[in-house]
Design a protein around this motif. Structure first.
Motif, PDB file in Angstrom:
ATOM      1  N   ALA A   1      14.074 -16.314 -16.696  1.00  0.00           N
ATOM      2  CA  ALA A   1      13.361 -17.076 -15.657  1.00  0.00           C
ATOM      3  C   ALA A   1      12.968 -18.453 -16.183  1.00  0.00           C
ATOM      4  N   ARG A   2      13.178 -19.466 -15.372  1.00  0.00           N
ATOM      5  CA  ARG A   2      12.898 -20.840 -15.786  1.00  0.00           C
ATOM      6  C   ARG A   2      11.404 -21.080 -15.974  1.00  0.00           C
ATOM      7  N   ASN A   3      11.057 -21.722 -17.096  1.00  0.00           N
ATOM      8  CA  ASN A   3       9.694 -22.212 -17.346  1.00  0.00           C
ATOM      9  C   ASN A   3       8.635 -21.117 -17.432  1.00  0.00           C
ATOM     10  N   VAL A   4       9.031 -19.891 -17.778  1.00  0.00           N
ATOM     11  CA  VAL A   4       8.038 -18.811 -17.948  1.00  0.00           C
ATOM     12  C   VAL A   4       7.844 -18.590 -19.444  1.00  0.00           C
ATOM     13  N   LEU A   5       6.592 -18.706 -19.885  1.00  0.00           N
ATOM     14  CA  LEU A   5       6.262 -18.622 -21.311  1.00  0.00           C
ATOM     15  C   LEU A   5       5.161 -17.594 -21.526  1.00  0.00           C
ATOM     16  N   LEU A   6       5.343 -16.743 -22.525  1.00  0.00           N
ATOM     17  CA  LEU A   6       4.332 -15.737 -22.872  1.00  0.00           C
ATOM     18  C   LEU A   6       3.611 -16.178 -24.138  1.00  0.00           C
ATOM     19  N   SER A   7       2.289 -15.981 -24.145  1.00  0.00           N
ATOM     20  CA  SER A   7       1.510 -16.259 -25.360  1.00  0.00           C
ATOM     21  C   SER A   7       0.575 -15.085 -25.626  1.00  0.00           C
ATOM     22  N   ALA A   8       0.335 -14.820 -26.913  1.00  0.00           N
ATOM     23  CA  ALA A   8      -0.606 -13.763 -27.297  1.00  0.00           C
ATOM     24  C   ALA A   8      -1.580 -14.348 -28.309  1.00  0.00           C
ATOM     25  N   GLY A   9      -2.870 -14.054 -28.117  1.00  0.00           N
ATOM     26  CA  GLY A   9      -3.902 -14.674 -28.951  1.00  0.00           C
ATOM     27  C   GLY A   9      -4.748 -13.676 -29.706  1.00  0.00           C
ATOM     28  N   GLY A  10      -5.599 -14.236 -30.584  1.00  0.00           N
ATOM     29  CA  GLY A  10      -6.533 -13.427 -31.360  1.00  0.00           C
ATOM     30  C   GLY A  10      -7.612 -12.803 -30.499  1.00  0.00           C
ATOM     31  N   ASP A  11      -7.651 -13.172 -29.199  1.00  0.00           N
ATOM     32  CA  ASP A  11      -8.597 -12.546 -28.268  1.00  0.00           C
ATOM     33  C   ASP A  11      -8.007 -11.263 -27.672  1.00  0.00           C
ATOM     34  N   ASN A  12      -6.839 -10.803 -28.219  1.00  0.00           N
ATOM     35  CA  ASN A  12      -6.147  -9.570 -27.777  1.00  0.00           C
ATOM     36  C   ASN A  12      -5.629  -9.671 -26.337  1.00  0.00           C
ATOM     37  N   VAL A  13      -5.418 -10.904 -25.887  1.00  0.00           N
ATOM     38  CA  VAL A  13      -4.956 -11.135 -24.514  1.00  0.00           C
ATOM     39  C   VAL A  13      -3.536 -11.689 -24.547  1.00  0.00           C
ATOM     40  N   ILE A  14      -2.708 -11.209 -23.609  1.00  0.00           N
ATOM     41  CA  ILE A  14      -1.385 -11.795 -23.392  1.00  0.00           C
ATOM     42  C   ILE A  14      -1.443 -12.572 -22.074  1.00  0.00           C
ATOM     43  N   ILE A  15      -1.039 -13.835 -22.121  1.00  0.00           N
ATOM     44  CA  ILE A  15      -0.994 -14.655 -20.906  1.00  0.00           C
ATOM     45  C   ILE A  15       0.456 -15.075 -20.664  1.00  0.00           C
ATOM     46  N   ILE A  16       0.892 -14.958 -19.415  1.00  0.00           N
ATOM     47  CA  ILE A  16       2.226 -15.432 -19.032  1.00  0.00           C
ATOM     48  C   ILE A  16       2.028 -16.631 -18.114  1.00  0.00           C
ATOM     49  N   TRP A  17       2.642 -17.757 -18.507  1.00  0.00           N
ATOM     50  CA  TRP A  17       2.410 -19.047 -17.860  1.00  0.00           C
ATOM     51  C   TRP A  17       3.632 -19.496 -17.081  1.00  0.00           C
ATOM     52  N   ASN A  18       3.390 -20.278 -16.028  1.00  0.00           N
ATOM     53  CA  ASN A  18       4.438 -21.086 -15.431  1.00  0.00           C
ATOM     54  C   ASN A  18       4.259 -22.492 -16.000  1.00  0.00           C
ATOM     55  N   VAL A  19       5.102 -22.838 -16.957  1.00  0.00           N
ATOM     56  CA  VAL A  19       4.963 -24.126 -17.641  1.00  0.00           C
ATOM     57  C   VAL A  19       5.193 -25.280 -16.671  1.00  0.00           C
ATOM     58  N   GLY A  20       5.999 -25.049 -15.633  1.00  0.00           N
ATOM     59  CA  GLY A  20       6.289 -26.111 -14.671  1.00  0.00           C
ATOM     60  C   GLY A  20       5.073 -26.569 -13.898  1.00  0.00           C
ATOM     61  N   THR A  21       4.086 -25.700 -13.761  1.00  0.00           N
ATOM     62  CA  THR A  21       2.889 -26.074 -13.006  1.00  0.00           C
ATOM     63  C   THR A  21       1.621 -25.999 -13.854  1.00  0.00           C
ATOM     64  N   GLY A  22       1.738 -25.419 -15.054  1.00  0.00           N
ATOM     65  CA  GLY A  22       0.552 -25.254 -15.902  1.00  0.00           C
ATOM     66  C   GLY A  22      -0.336 -24.115 -15.480  1.00  0.00           C
ATOM     67  N   GLU A  23       0.144 -23.266 -14.573  1.00  0.00           N
ATOM     68  CA  GLU A  23      -0.686 -22.174 -14.045  1.00  0.00           C
ATOM     69  C   GLU A  23      -0.481 -20.891 -14.840  1.00  0.00           C
ATOM     70  N   VAL A  24      -1.527 -20.064 -14.856  1.00  0.00           N
ATOM     71  CA  VAL A  24      -1.411 -18.709 -15.399  1.00  0.00           C
ATOM     72  C   VAL A  24      -0.763 -17.840 -14.326  1.00  0.00           C
ATOM     73  N   LEU A  25       0.382 -17.241 -14.645  1.00  0.00           N
ATOM     74  CA  LEU A  25       1.009 -16.310 -13.704  1.00  0.00           C
ATOM     75  C   LEU A  25       0.362 -14.940 -13.814  1.00  0.00           C
ATOM     76  N   LEU A  26       0.188 -14.469 -15.052  1.00  0.00           N
ATOM     77  CA  LEU A  26      -0.363 -13.132 -15.296  1.00  0.00           C
ATOM     78  C   LEU A  26      -1.218 -13.168 -16.557  1.00  0.00           C
ATOM     79  N   SER A  27      -2.311 -12.409 -16.543  1.00  0.00           N
ATOM     80  CA  SER A  27      -3.140 -12.279 -17.737  1.00  0.00           C
ATOM     81  C   SER A  27      -3.347 -10.794 -18.018  1.00  0.00           C
ATOM     82  N   LEU A  28      -2.874 -10.347 -19.173  1.00  0.00           N
ATOM     83  CA  LEU A  28      -2.994  -8.928 -19.548  1.00  0.00           C
ATOM     84  C   LEU A  28      -4.105  -8.841 -20.588  1.00  0.00           C
TER      85      LEU A  28
END
Length: 471
Positions: free
Chosen positions: A143-170
């Protein structure tokens, strides 16, 4: 007596060789941060390496052809206020790279085809949503412009880089630090490993764990997991006695491993790099001086040891070239970029063949740079396999794809003038980007640069006055 039959495989004689000295990248101060990422990312155009940098975090981006000694003043990508922990190239645009940092942000950068004159300090977009450091990044495979990040806060966030929006937050699926995240081939599932010793298969759009296995490896040290072509999970970890171990699991039956093998007693985390085209997994341990590789097949014992590439120097990190960046005329099936303390050395894996013809059994069609879905389509529940390309005539990376991404990503947070269109700028025909709009953008950028230079001059004058005053 029955004769032992040798298993047939075209990869039994994979041969690893370090590139010649003039093909290495010398005088690079590789980061000393204690973090279990590969510190290196590579694609058919560029090599990116996280480096030591005063007053923040930085990484260097070199065109692949720029081998030899790197000038100590070579421009860096600097924008983070703390060390960079992970970098990942966008699979659908060879000029776009994301970086994650100890400063809790993710930045997405546009890398020009030409060598910049000064440091790149302005990301295309900064993604802010984590409350602690961000240590893992992974772009969606289809999928275009979809980026996953995982942090030390134990959260996974999936972003739409094209708009800067959070698509999903786990944010409630992991009770402890996440050690690794991997997408499956069509991006419908992710596999994660966590400090709580649990291997999880997650459907991100439903926000649910669909399968999990506690203590896939019983040791306390970090685990890693990758999806295989068959939908199995390949893992690396440690036994209770701190021996390194590899495993193969069927997510439909997590009770028993498909395969489990002990390796050695070294304490470096094994980073698995999996090639779905050949079904070979390469294991690179941080601090090891070897790369071991195994073939995963449908018949027992399922994970077959092939060989080990050994060298004298330990590796600080490793980059893995996508298949489309390899030299098919030399039967190259994998290429690694091994980080030393002060240099980066390519290591080439080949299958020796006498014929000069294209070896179609070594090079099935492989994922190309075109996305199969838009971000909204994926979020709505669509799945699609990667768009494949043939490597028969080699692969030439497209040039100047940055215009599309620059327009798709928001350089300026102000809303566009006039009625809002549903079509994104990246999908608009080039004719719509008129000479007038390009000139306006150049003028605006020049004004920003001028303002920054004036500010630098004012600060330098203040500094001089302060120094004169103390004298």
């Amino acid at each position: 007596m029955s004769r032992r039959v040798v298993r047939q495989s075209k990869f039994r004689h994979v041969f690893g060789q370090a590139a010649k000295a003039d093909q290495s990248y010398e005088d690079i101060r590789v980061s000393k941060v204690t973090w279990d990422s590969s510190f290196c990312a590579v694609n058919p155009k560029f090599l990116a390496i996280i480096v030591e940098a005063g007053g923040g975090g930085a990484f260097i981006v070199l065109p692949l052809a720029k081998t030899g000694r790197v000038d100590k003043n070579y421009p860096l990508v600097t924008g983070h206020t703390a060390p960079v922990l992970d970098i990942d190239w966008c699979p659908h645009n060879d000029n776009v790279i994301a970086s994650a940092s100890d400063d809790t942000t993710i930045m997405v950068w546009q890398i020009p085809d030409y060598t910049p004159v000064r440091n790149i300090t302005e990301p295309v977009i900064t993604l802010e949503g984590h409350s602690k450091r961000v240590g893992i990044l992974s772009w969606h495979p289809t999928a275009r412009n979809v980026l996953l990040s995982a942090g030390g806060d134990n959260v996974i966030i999936i972003w739409n880089v094209g708009t800067g929006e959070v698509l999903l937050s786990l944010d409630d699926l992991h009770p402890d630090v996440i050690h690794s995240v991997c997408w499956n081939s069509n991006g419908s599932l992710i596999a994660t490993t966590c400090k709580d010793k649990t291997l999880r298969i997650i459907d991100p759009r439903k926000g649910q764990v669909v399968a999990e296995r506690f203590a896939a490896h019983e040791g306390m040290r970090p685990m890693r997991a990758v999806f295989t072509r068959q939908g199995h999970i390949f893992t690396t970890g440690f036994t209770r006695m701190s021996q390194r171990e590899l495993g193969l699991w069927d997510p439909n039956n997590f009770e028993e491993p498909v395969a489990l093998q002990e390796m050695d007693t070294s304490n470096g985390v094994l980073l698995p790099f999996y090639d779905p085209d050949s079904s070979i997994v390469y294991l690179c341990g941080k601090g090891d001086s070897s790369i071991r590789y195994f073939e995963i097949t449908e018949e027992a014992p399922y994970v077959h040891y092939l060989n080990t590439f050994s060298s004298k120097e330990p590796q600080r990190g490793v980059g893995f070239m996508p298949k489309r960046g390899l030299d098919v005329s030399k039967c190259e099936i994998a290429r690694f970029y091994k980080l030393h303390e002060r240099k980066c050395e390519p290591i080439i894996m080949t299958v020796p063949r006498k014929s000069d013809l294209f070896q179609d059994d070594l090079y099935p069609d492989t994922p190309g740079p075109e996305p199969a879905l838009e971000a909204d389509e994926w979020l709505a529940g669509q799945d699609a396999e990667p768009v494949l390309i043939s490597l028969k005539d080699g692969y030439v990376p497209p040039k100047h794809r940055e215009l599309r991404v620059t327009k798709r990503n928001i350089l300026d947070v102000r809303p566009p003038a006039g009625p809002r269109r549903s079509q994104s700028a990246s999908d608009a025909p080039l004719a719509q980007h008129t000479l007038e709009t390009i000139l306006e953008e150049i003028k605006a950028l020049r004004e920003r640069v001028q303002a920054q230079e004036q500010r630098i001059t004012a600060l330098e004058n203040m500094l001089c006055e302060l120094v004169d005053g103390t004298d």
